[in-house]
Design an enzyme around this catalytic site. Sequence first.
Site, short mmCIF file in Angstrom:
data_model
loop_
_atom_site.label_atom_id
_atom_site.label_comp_id
_atom_site.label_asym_id
_atom_site.label_seq_id
_atom_site.Cartn_x
_atom_site.Cartn_y
_atom_site.Cartn_z
N HIS A 77 0.96 -1.18 -0.06
CA HIS A 77 -0.18 -0.01 0.08
C HIS A 77 0.78 1.08 0.01
CE1 HIS A 77 -2.95 -2.55 2.27
NE2 HIS A 77 -3.31 -3.08 0.96
N PRO A 78 1.87 1.36 -0.86
CA PRO A 78 2.70 2.78 -0.95
C PRO A 78 2.05 3.83 -1.30
CG PRO A 78 3.52 1.25 -2.62
CD PRO A 78 2.71 0.31 -1.73
#
Length: 546
Positions: A477-478
């Site tokens: 989930h960057p």
Amino acid sequence: MTDKEFDYIVVGAGSAGCVLAARLSEDPATRVLLLEAGPPDNSPWIHLPIGYGKTMWSPVYNWRFETDPDPGMNGRRIYWPRGKTLGGSSSINGLIYIRGQREDYDHWAELGNTGWGYDDVLPWFIKSEGNQRVGDMPLHGQDGPLKVSDIGAKHELIEAFISGAEQIGVPRTDDFNGARQEGAGYYQLNTFNGLRCSTAKAYLAPAKRRPNLRIETEAFAAGVVIEGRRAVGVRYRQGGEMKTARCTAEVLLSAGAIQSPQLLQLSGIGPRALLDQLGVPVVHDARGVGENLQDHLQIRLGYECTKPITTNDQLNSWIGQARLGIEWLSHRTGALAIGINQGGCFMRALKDANGKPEAATPDIQFHVATLSADMAGGKVHPYSGFTMSVCQLRPESRGHVRARSRDPFEAPEMQPNYLSKELDRRTAVAGVRAARAIAHSPAMRPYVKREVKPGPDAATDEELLEFCRNNGATIFHPSGTCKMGNDTLAVVDARLRVHGIGGLRVVDCSVMPTLVSGNTNGPVVMMAEKAVDMIRQDAKDPIRFP
């Protein structure tokens, strides 16, 4: 259409890009070019949910990024898979549909992003969602393109986990996306009839034959063409040849939290010091491009199960594999239709000195898989095993993404700085202890033969923190590297327009000012749906929305 006949150019056919291209091309008078660096989504492993284990390491459909050595991870490089095909990461992810908490979006609005509070964005969540459940569901959509399905049969191990969570004070829930996120239960997945529902499947496939939509695959964007203070096109490489496409309205960057900031930097939009170092002429000095990187750090606890009821047992047996195949072919159910994680939990793990939760809303999330492996997507263990993964929902640690050179085809520097803040370190340890508490509950204890990781040798907070440093990994989930706002690090405004440059927006996870409390694919689809309506409004009223 020729290369000069476009109104909009969308860079990246991922979770957001497919939505943008499909929705904008609904108007037959609007000419749209969609550029995707990867190939078409033709592999059967993309569409079969359990194929996650194959695409996780695919050099064809996955960018297979690695971070720089991270001090918080004892100098380890962390593998960062990102989708490189139509559908982007929605074609290779774990399929879980989570919106996050009301407070996440209200916080965005409090930061000055008008129109991004929870009540503001809820209509676009509903518009995008095609939930299989029937009946009165005011918070859900049933007719949207993005299909959302229940996991069919209950699993003995997941039922034990949910009961164990109840025994330590976490209520059971049947809807993590309802009025209250806190609880333990089964996830809903982006699947339909036993197959993955990526944004390429949900949005792009029905739009592909439109004459006003042109889709170019294996078209690697190299930079935005800027004339004066306005974006007018995109340079890209395809078939070994550099090409330029131009547009009359806008360039829409949807290349993700890693490559959208890199493209901006190489186009002269970014921190002056970095651009000078790279030898890139400065078009717009934007301090925040590539900064504010956030990610959910996943801590995986592995267990050996006392009963042969896990997916390990099925995959390690020819008979088990055959049964999985027959179940999917006959009913489109079973492990092949689910992927990896079936159950989960949102809870408040971090406690104060009096044992009271420090957070008003859940601060950790569980992903529970009825299989175990050394890493996500790895070969399953030879024994009956399961995994409980925990992540902190709202990390305070911040990293960055920075181009290494003027070569657009060289991966940028990625430094997440995991566990660099005290709150994150404390929450990681509290998450591991919460997982152990559930594993030791009366409901779960009969299923736990042994804790494989971290194991009995890790007992103190210091030992558990060291386990997190040595074993923690991304949960994919960057976000945050082109943040929305009006402060000195903001890259886009509340309408997702790049500050200081006309005709250019960013629409992907990178614009999140802070991470949402959960998986990011559903929120990105919502953001793209909302962005389309803003783009249409701005086109009709250029004086009000210059």
